[in-house]
Design an enzyme around this catalytic site. Structure first.
Site, mmCIF file in Angstrom:
data_model
loop_
_atom_site.group_PDB
_atom_site.id
_atom_site.type_symbol
_atom_site.label_atom_id
_atom_site.label_comp_id
_atom_site.label_asym_id
_atom_site.label_seq_id
_atom_site.Cartn_x
_atom_site.Cartn_y
_atom_site.Cartn_z
ATOM 1 N N THR A 14 4.673 36.484 -13.228
ATOM 2 C CA THR A 14 3.718 35.677 -13.739
ATOM 3 C C THR A 14 3.015 35.989 -15.156
ATOM 4 O O THR A 14 2.385 35.449 -15.899
ATOM 5 C CB THR A 14 2.380 35.324 -12.899
ATOM 6 O OG1 THR A 14 1.857 36.440 -12.398
ATOM 7 C CG2 THR A 14 3.066 34.742 -11.548
ATOM 8 N N ALA A 16 3.181 37.827 -19.175
ATOM 9 C CA ALA A 16 3.817 37.497 -20.378
ATOM 10 C C ALA A 16 5.366 37.848 -20.630
ATOM 11 O O ALA A 16 6.279 37.273 -20.616
ATOM 12 C CB ALA A 16 2.924 38.128 -21.637
ATOM 13 N N ARG A 42 -2.838 39.110 -6.113
ATOM 14 C CA ARG A 42 -3.605 37.776 -6.986
ATOM 15 C C ARG A 42 -2.723 36.923 -7.413
ATOM 16 O O ARG A 42 -3.078 35.673 -7.329
ATOM 17 C CB ARG A 42 -4.212 38.555 -8.065
ATOM 18 C CG ARG A 42 -5.297 37.629 -8.653
ATOM 19 C CD ARG A 42 -6.016 38.358 -9.904
ATOM 20 N NE ARG A 42 -4.983 38.485 -11.118
ATOM 21 C CZ ARG A 42 -4.714 39.525 -11.332
ATOM 22 N NH1 ARG A 42 -5.068 40.815 -11.178
ATOM 23 N NH2 ARG A 42 -3.896 39.786 -12.588
ATOM 24 N N SER A 43 -1.465 37.063 -7.799
ATOM 25 C CA SER A 43 -0.698 35.997 -8.184
ATOM 26 C C SER A 43 0.436 35.422 -7.066
ATOM 27 O O SER A 43 1.068 34.286 -7.426
ATOM 28 C CB SER A 43 0.041 36.461 -9.384
ATOM 29 O OG SER A 43 -0.626 36.743 -10.519
ATOM 30 N N CYS A 130 7.698 48.836 -27.453
ATOM 31 C CA CYS A 130 8.350 47.642 -28.467
ATOM 32 C C CYS A 130 8.381 48.348 -29.843
ATOM 33 O O CYS A 130 9.190 48.056 -30.616
ATOM 34 C CB CYS A 130 7.124 46.715 -28.038
ATOM 35 S SG CYS A 130 5.273 47.027 -28.262
ATOM 36 N N SER A 160 0.414 40.441 -28.702
ATOM 37 C CA SER A 160 1.141 40.266 -27.158
ATOM 38 C C SER A 160 1.738 41.551 -26.644
ATOM 39 O O SER A 160 1.746 41.625 -25.564
ATOM 40 C CB SER A 160 2.337 39.453 -27.622
ATOM 41 O OG SER A 160 3.164 40.300 -28.757
ATOM 42 N N LYS A 221 4.033 57.922 -28.791
ATOM 43 C CA LYS A 221 5.428 57.295 -28.206
ATOM 44 C C LYS A 221 6.440 57.219 -29.134
ATOM 45 O O LYS A 221 7.538 57.412 -28.861
ATOM 46 C CB LYS A 221 4.843 55.689 -27.688
ATOM 47 C CG LYS A 221 4.348 55.870 -26.417
ATOM 48 C CD LYS A 221 3.636 54.464 -26.007
ATOM 49 C CE LYS A 221 2.631 54.420 -24.961
ATOM 50 N NZ LYS A 221 2.282 53.106 -24.414
ATOM 51 N N ARG A 243 -3.073 47.414 -34.856
ATOM 52 C CA ARG A 243 -3.177 46.057 -34.063
ATOM 53 C C ARG A 243 -3.657 44.970 -35.417
ATOM 54 O O ARG A 243 -4.522 45.290 -35.698
ATOM 55 C CB ARG A 243 -4.022 46.117 -32.823
ATOM 56 C CG ARG A 243 -3.941 44.820 -32.099
ATOM 57 C CD ARG A 243 -2.469 44.753 -31.235
ATOM 58 N NE ARG A 243 -2.594 45.496 -30.205
ATOM 59 C CZ ARG A 243 -1.739 46.022 -29.490
ATOM 60 N NH1 ARG A 243 -0.566 45.394 -29.663
ATOM 61 N NH2 ARG A 243 -1.714 46.634 -28.526
ATOM 62 N N HIS A 250 5.780 42.018 -34.110
ATOM 63 C CA HIS A 250 5.439 43.206 -34.705
ATOM 64 C C HIS A 250 6.205 43.264 -36.197
ATOM 65 O O HIS A 250 7.277 42.838 -36.289
ATOM 66 C CB HIS A 250 6.028 44.458 -33.972
ATOM 67 C CG HIS A 250 5.164 44.887 -32.680
ATOM 68 N ND1 HIS A 250 4.057 43.953 -32.260
ATOM 69 C CD2 HIS A 250 5.353 45.658 -31.712
ATOM 70 C CE1 HIS A 250 3.601 44.454 -31.105
ATOM 71 N NE2 HIS A 250 4.378 45.402 -30.708
ATOM 72 N N GLN A 323 7.793 40.952 -30.279
ATOM 73 C CA GLN A 323 7.678 42.032 -29.447
ATOM 74 C C GLN A 323 8.065 41.611 -27.942
ATOM 75 O O GLN A 323 8.274 42.632 -27.343
ATOM 76 C CB GLN A 323 6.090 42.282 -29.542
ATOM 77 C CG GLN A 323 5.547 43.537 -28.592
ATOM 78 C CD GLN A 323 5.071 42.733 -27.330
ATOM 79 O OE1 GLN A 323 4.688 41.790 -27.220
ATOM 80 N NE2 GLN A 323 5.059 43.746 -26.406
#
Length: 344
Positions: A14, A16, A42-43, A130, A160, A221, A243, A250, A323
């Site tokens: 559920t 993105a 929850r979902s 990403c 995102s 990373k 960001r 991106h 992304q």
């Protein structure tokens, strides 16, 4: 595993990235015999439609993976708990979280860059971050011409990357500004922190938490994942991650230094020939990659390709890619497609 039609589970269906898994499975006619959609309690109970069939989202538990061949994990802390449980039950997990990326027993894979590493998996294959994927899609064709010795990269990362909450926060803040209201910041730069700043009409030089060396986790990373994917920890990587108020794609400004001098033509040809990369670089026609136009695309776009002004062995690039797609769900799905394509 059924060689060409596996049983597939999507964990985080559920969110993105989970939603993008589903869209891409439909778009790419991804083969599966059965499909399970899993999420947090929850979902659970929500209904999602995939290829015209309605599925009820189930709560993810260890037993959910009995009989599942491939698990597409959208990311999050639940991966650390459930991935080993899925593997115990015979499932190959392709994980989009950071939980296993630096584990020496877990391949870290971009299929166009290091597909040969997939064969060494022990049940879990990690999807890189990403920003690493988008950078290395542009740099691997150059690396194949001559080993890269140094990278200086500044990223311009879409909201995102902070999930659906990041996207929603940008939308709400823009609406608040337009209505003359004070924007509310609750998610960025990083939800786990006590302090937040607006992202609308702003830039945040802060993604994830800062470490003892004053670099952020996101920046490190880029360093560690590049070393692991290229199997070369001598590449000097100097990152700054930012960001920006962009929804999906991106962008990155990249300086790359190579062992031998390369011409711009050589570099253009190599990138143009590389699967999943596109050269978009015509200054006279004002053509160069932009996040607004690379959103929803499969490929990573590279432009502004130019020799460094002071170092003949260095080149500067401008790179942009979606992304949620190549930076996350598409890369993971391509790993799954590779496994299915090479199943005995």
């Amino acid at each position: 595993m059924h060689a060409k039609k596996p049983v597939v589970a999507v964990l985080g269906a559920t969110g993105a990235v989970g939603q993008e898994f589903i869209r891409l499975m439909e778009e790419r006619d991804f083969p599966y015999r059965e499909l399970k959609l899993l999420a947090s309690r929850r979902s659970a109970g929500k209904t999602l439609t995939v290829n015209g069939k309605a599925y009820t989202v189930e709560e993810a538990r260890p037993e959910s993976f009995a009989g599942v061949d491939i698990g597409l994990f959208a990311g999050g802390s639940i991966s650390r708990e459930l991935a080993p449980e899925a593997v115990k039950r015979g499932c190959v997990v392709i994980d989009n979280s950071s939980a296993f990326r630096m584990d020496p027993d877990v391949p870290l894979v971009i299929p166009e860059v290091n597909p040969e590493d997939i064969a060494g998996h022990k049940g879990i294959i990690a999807n890189p971050n990403c920003s690493t994927i988008i950078m290395l899609m542009a740099l691997k064709p150059i690396y194949d011409l001559s080993p890269i010795t140094k990278i200086v990269v500044s990223t311009y990362q879409a909201v995102s990357g902070a999930g659906k909450e990041g996207i929603d926060e940008l939308k709400k803040q823009v609406e608040a500004y337009m209505n003359g209201e004070e924007p509310v910041a609750e998610v960025l730069p990083t939800k786990s922190l006590d302090k937040h700043y607006p992202i609308a009409f702003n830039l945040l030089p802060h993604i994830d938490v800062f470490l003892d060396n004053d670099y952020s986790k996101e920046e490190m990373k880029l360093v560690k994942e590049t070393h692991k994917i290229l199997h070369n920890d001598t590449v000097a990587v100097s990152p700054t991650t930012v960001r920006v108020p962009v929804f999906r794609s991106h962008a990155e400004a990249v300086y790359a230094e190579t062992e031998r001098e390369l011409s711009v033509d050589e570099i253009r040809r190599a990138i143009a020939a590389f699967p999943g990369a596109q050269v978009q670089d015509d200054l006279a026609a004002m053509e160069y990659p932009m996040p607004l136009y690379t959103a929803e695309k499969y490929d990573v776009y590279v432009g502004r390709i130019r020799k460094d002004l002071f170092n003949p062995r260095a080149v500067n690039l401008w790179v942009s890619g979606d992304q949620i797609r190549k930076g996350a769900a598409l890369n993971a799905l391509q790993i799954a497609e590779y496994i299915i394509g090479h199943a005995g």
